[in-house]
Write a protein that holds these residues in place. Sequence first.
Motif, PDB file in Angstrom:
ATOM      1  N   PHE A 117       2.413 -52.948 -31.816  1.00  0.00           N
ATOM      2  CA  PHE A 117       3.740 -52.977 -32.433  1.00  0.00           C
ATOM      3  C   PHE A 117       4.793 -53.491 -31.457  1.00  0.00           C
ATOM      4  O   PHE A 117       5.641 -54.314 -31.813  1.00  0.00           O
ATOM      5  N   CYS A 118       4.762 -53.008 -30.210  1.00  0.00           N
ATOM      6  CA  CYS A 118       5.801 -53.393 -29.251  1.00  0.00           C
ATOM      7  C   CYS A 118       5.745 -54.877 -28.916  1.00  0.00           C
ATOM      8  O   CYS A 118       6.777 -55.499 -28.653  1.00  0.00           O
ATOM      9  N   LYS A 119       4.555 -55.482 -28.958  1.00  0.00           N
ATOM     10  CA  LYS A 119       4.458 -56.935 -28.758  1.00  0.00           C
ATOM     11  C   LYS A 119       5.215 -57.667 -29.857  1.00  0.00           C
ATOM     12  O   LYS A 119       5.867 -58.679 -29.611  1.00  0.00           O
ATOM     13  N   ARG A 120       5.134 -57.143 -31.052  1.00  0.00           N
ATOM     14  CA  ARG A 120       5.783 -57.797 -32.202  1.00  0.00           C
ATOM     15  C   ARG A 120       7.284 -57.518 -32.255  1.00  0.00           C
ATOM     16  O   ARG A 120       8.053 -58.334 -32.774  1.00  0.00           O
ATOM     17  N   TRP A 121       7.706 -56.378 -31.739  1.00  0.00           N
ATOM     18  CA  TRP A 121       9.097 -55.934 -31.877  1.00  0.00           C
ATOM     19  C   TRP A 121       9.910 -56.133 -30.599  1.00  0.00           C
ATOM     20  O   TRP A 121      11.080 -55.801 -30.558  1.00  0.00           O
ATOM     21  N   ASN A 122       9.283 -56.652 -29.544  1.00  0.00           N
ATOM     22  CA  ASN A 122       9.954 -56.825 -28.252  1.00  0.00           C
ATOM     23  C   ASN A 122      10.503 -55.512 -27.713  1.00  0.00           C
ATOM     24  O   ASN A 122      11.599 -55.464 -27.139  1.00  0.00           O
ATOM     25  N   ALA A 123       9.756 -54.446 -27.892  1.00  0.00           N
ATOM     26  CA  ALA A 123      10.212 -53.121 -27.477  1.00  0.00           C
ATOM     27  C   ALA A 123       9.275 -52.544 -26.423  1.00  0.00           C
ATOM     28  O   ALA A 123       8.186 -53.071 -26.159  1.00  0.00           O
TER      29      ALA A 123
ATOM     30  N   PHE B 225       1.211 -49.931 -21.715  1.00  0.00           N
ATOM     31  CA  PHE B 225       1.709 -51.004 -20.854  1.00  0.00           C
ATOM     32  C   PHE B 225       0.555 -51.836 -20.292  1.00  0.00           C
ATOM     33  O   PHE B 225       0.710 -53.031 -20.041  1.00  0.00           O
ATOM     34  N   ASP B 226      -0.598 -51.210 -20.103  1.00  0.00           N
ATOM     35  CA  ASP B 226      -1.760 -51.942 -19.587  1.00  0.00           C
ATOM     36  C   ASP B 226      -2.281 -52.959 -20.600  1.00  0.00           C
ATOM     37  O   ASP B 226      -3.043 -53.851 -20.246  1.00  0.00           O
ATOM     38  N   LYS B 227      -1.890 -52.807 -21.855  1.00  0.00           N
ATOM     39  CA  LYS B 227      -2.381 -53.673 -22.925  1.00  0.00           C
ATOM     40  C   LYS B 227      -1.378 -54.757 -23.302  1.00  0.00           C
ATOM     41  O   LYS B 227      -1.657 -55.576 -24.183  1.00  0.00           O
ATOM     42  N   LEU B 228      -0.216 -54.764 -22.656  1.00  0.00           N
ATOM     43  CA  LEU B 228       0.788 -55.789 -22.928  1.00  0.00           C
ATOM     44  C   LEU B 228       0.570 -56.991 -22.028  1.00  0.00           C
ATOM     45  O   LEU B 228       0.088 -56.859 -20.895  1.00  0.00           O
ATOM     46  N   PRO B 229       0.929 -58.195 -22.493  1.00  0.00           N
ATOM     47  CA  PRO B 229       0.857 -59.376 -21.629  1.00  0.00           C
ATOM     48  C   PRO B 229       1.715 -59.163 -20.380  1.00  0.00           C
ATOM     49  O   PRO B 229       2.807 -58.595 -20.458  1.00  0.00           O
ATOM     50  N   LYS B 230       1.231 -59.608 -19.228  1.00  0.00           N
ATOM     51  CA  LYS B 230       1.947 -59.369 -17.974  1.00  0.00           C
ATOM     52  C   LYS B 230       3.359 -59.941 -17.996  1.00  0.00           C
ATOM     53  O   LYS B 230       4.287 -59.352 -17.451  1.00  0.00           O
ATOM     54  N   GLU B 231       3.520 -61.101 -18.639  1.00  0.00           N
ATOM     55  CA  GLU B 231       4.852 -61.703 -18.670  1.00  0.00           C
ATOM     56  C   GLU B 231       5.847 -60.890 -19.489  1.00  0.00           C
ATOM     57  O   GLU B 231       7.062 -61.046 -19.355  1.00  0.00           O
ATOM     58  N   MET B 232       5.343 -60.004 -20.327  1.00  0.00           N
ATOM     59  CA  MET B 232       6.215 -59.187 -21.171  1.00  0.00           C
ATOM     60  C   MET B 232       6.783 -57.986 -20.419  1.00  0.00           C
ATOM     61  O   MET B 232       7.821 -57.443 -20.798  1.00  0.00           O
ATOM     62  N   LEU B 233       6.127 -57.576 -19.343  1.00  0.00           N
ATOM     63  CA  LEU B 233       6.527 -56.359 -18.639  1.00  0.00           C
ATOM     64  C   LEU B 233       7.896 -56.483 -17.987  1.00  0.00           C
ATOM     65  O   LEU B 233       8.560 -55.465 -17.736  1.00  0.00           O
TER      66      LEU B 233
ATOM     67  N   VAL C  27      10.698 -55.685 -21.196  1.00  0.00           N
ATOM     68  CA  VAL C  27      10.746 -54.539 -22.110  1.00  0.00           C
ATOM     69  C   VAL C  27      11.107 -53.282 -21.330  1.00  0.00           C
ATOM     70  O   VAL C  27      10.559 -53.037 -20.245  1.00  0.00           O
ATOM     71  N   PRO C  28      12.046 -52.494 -21.824  1.00  0.00           N
ATOM     72  CA  PRO C  28      12.471 -51.287 -21.100  1.00  0.00           C
ATOM     73  C   PRO C  28      11.349 -50.264 -21.010  1.00  0.00           C
ATOM     74  O   PRO C  28      10.483 -50.179 -21.873  1.00  0.00           O
ATOM     75  N   GLY C  29      11.390 -49.490 -19.925  1.00  0.00           N
ATOM     76  CA  GLY C  29      10.384 -48.459 -19.709  1.00  0.00           C
ATOM     77  C   GLY C  29       9.192 -48.943 -18.925  1.00  0.00           C
ATOM     78  O   GLY C  29       8.345 -48.141 -18.511  1.00  0.00           O
ATOM     79  N   SER C  30       9.096 -50.270 -18.687  1.00  0.00           N
ATOM     80  CA  SER C  30       7.953 -50.818 -17.965  1.00  0.00           C
ATOM     81  C   SER C  30       8.073 -50.499 -16.475  1.00  0.00           C
ATOM     82  O   SER C  30       9.176 -50.260 -15.962  1.00  0.00           O
ATOM     83  N   PRO C  31       6.959 -50.520 -15.752  1.00  0.00           N
ATOM     84  CA  PRO C  31       7.020 -50.282 -14.306  1.00  0.00           C
ATOM     85  C   PRO C  31       7.956 -51.258 -13.587  1.00  0.00           C
ATOM     86  O   PRO C  31       8.634 -50.879 -12.630  1.00  0.00           O
ATOM     87  N   GLU C  32       8.029 -52.491 -14.048  1.00  0.00           N
ATOM     88  CA  GLU C  32       8.879 -53.490 -13.419  1.00  0.00           C
ATOM     89  C   GLU C  32      10.366 -53.180 -13.558  1.00  0.00           C
ATOM     90  O   GLU C  32      11.179 -53.562 -12.712  1.00  0.00           O
ATOM     91  N   LEU C  33      10.736 -52.499 -14.641  1.00  0.00           N
ATOM     92  CA  LEU C  33      12.161 -52.247 -14.893  1.00  0.00           C
ATOM     93  C   LEU C  33      12.562 -50.781 -14.708  1.00  0.00           C
ATOM     94  O   LEU C  33      13.728 -50.426 -14.903  1.00  0.00           O
TER      95      LEU C  33
END
Length: 359
Positions: A298-304, A312-320, A323-329
């Motif tokens: 869902f978050c891939k589709r909603w940009n959330a 987060f391990d299942k999201l594309p790396k470029e998306m991290l 999206v808020p809440g990610s380790p990068e942010l």
Amino acid sequence: MSSKSKTTSLDRRRFLTAAGATLAAPYLFIPRALAAQQVIVRTPGGAYDDIRREVIYDPFEKQTGIKVVPVAATTAKLLAMFKSGNVELDVIDTGDDPLVQLHKLGALLDIPYNEFKFTDPADLKPEFKRDYLVGNFIYASVLGYSMKAFAASSEPKSWQDFWDLEKFPGDRMLADIASGAANLEFALIADGVPMDKLYPLDIDRGFASMSRVRPAIKKFWDTGALSTQMLADGEVDLGSVWHTRIANIIQEGAPLAIQWNQHMMLVQAYSIFKDARNRDAAVKFVDFCVSPDVQAEFCKRWNAGPVNRKAFDKLPKEMLARVPGSPELADKGFVLDAEWWADNRQAVSQKWSTWILGG
């Protein structure tokens, strides 16, 4: 009328005032599902439900045999059902502020995390998990800006920069109280308050800071659609905006960008009515929705951002990085305190009513 009854009545009136909605008819027209089992879910509707039908509702029904019946309902109607004793919804999918209010009125079930089968509750981010609600997805209020107005490396990098009218000229926008909350947090950060020391908000200091930037505010926006349209049309050069809104138009080619420094995280969340007719189905639905694979899809589709850390391990790396809440942010933002706003919105609204008129 007893003292307890008077207090309950007053609390309910305050809820309606805070929600900014008039009390409509106390009942919803809810279509009865044809399946033997069903769960009736309050949702925002529209494109949101189109995506969720594909990635959540239909897969859930296929796996469990439980039909999902989404219903659009205002916070006023949610309260009306509780007040009338005719609770026709099972799950509430909305921002956490109305859920805080309903919890204070005793309307919500403590979520039985021990019954979860799809999700390990320990994987859920603790800041978005409470007894009476669990996060659905994370979104953020960010500083959005025009790449035409600010060349690369010269863009505003903080709310202090946003408040610096000489170094960063241009028309601005901020949120109106009618959007749900005024941007007092950003005003206080601009005034030197660290992100981890914001709450309880100093209301007077926040409004004093807002007064300093007000000459450059072209408009205080009251809807996400308006804020993104103003940026897209070039009506303003920079302003606070919900990241999901601006991310969508950036993907469509708008020459805009997001400054993630000092962003404010908010959560869309689930609660279950205490008197839900389909209580067990409701628990299964919420459990399914916060599982890692469902969250990621869902978050891939909603940009959330997901609330399940394993997603987060299942999201594309470029998306991290977007999206808020990610380790990068994680260290670049803070979480809005919905309980503080629930307790203080009336005081802020009264102050706003005077301040916005120049008082």
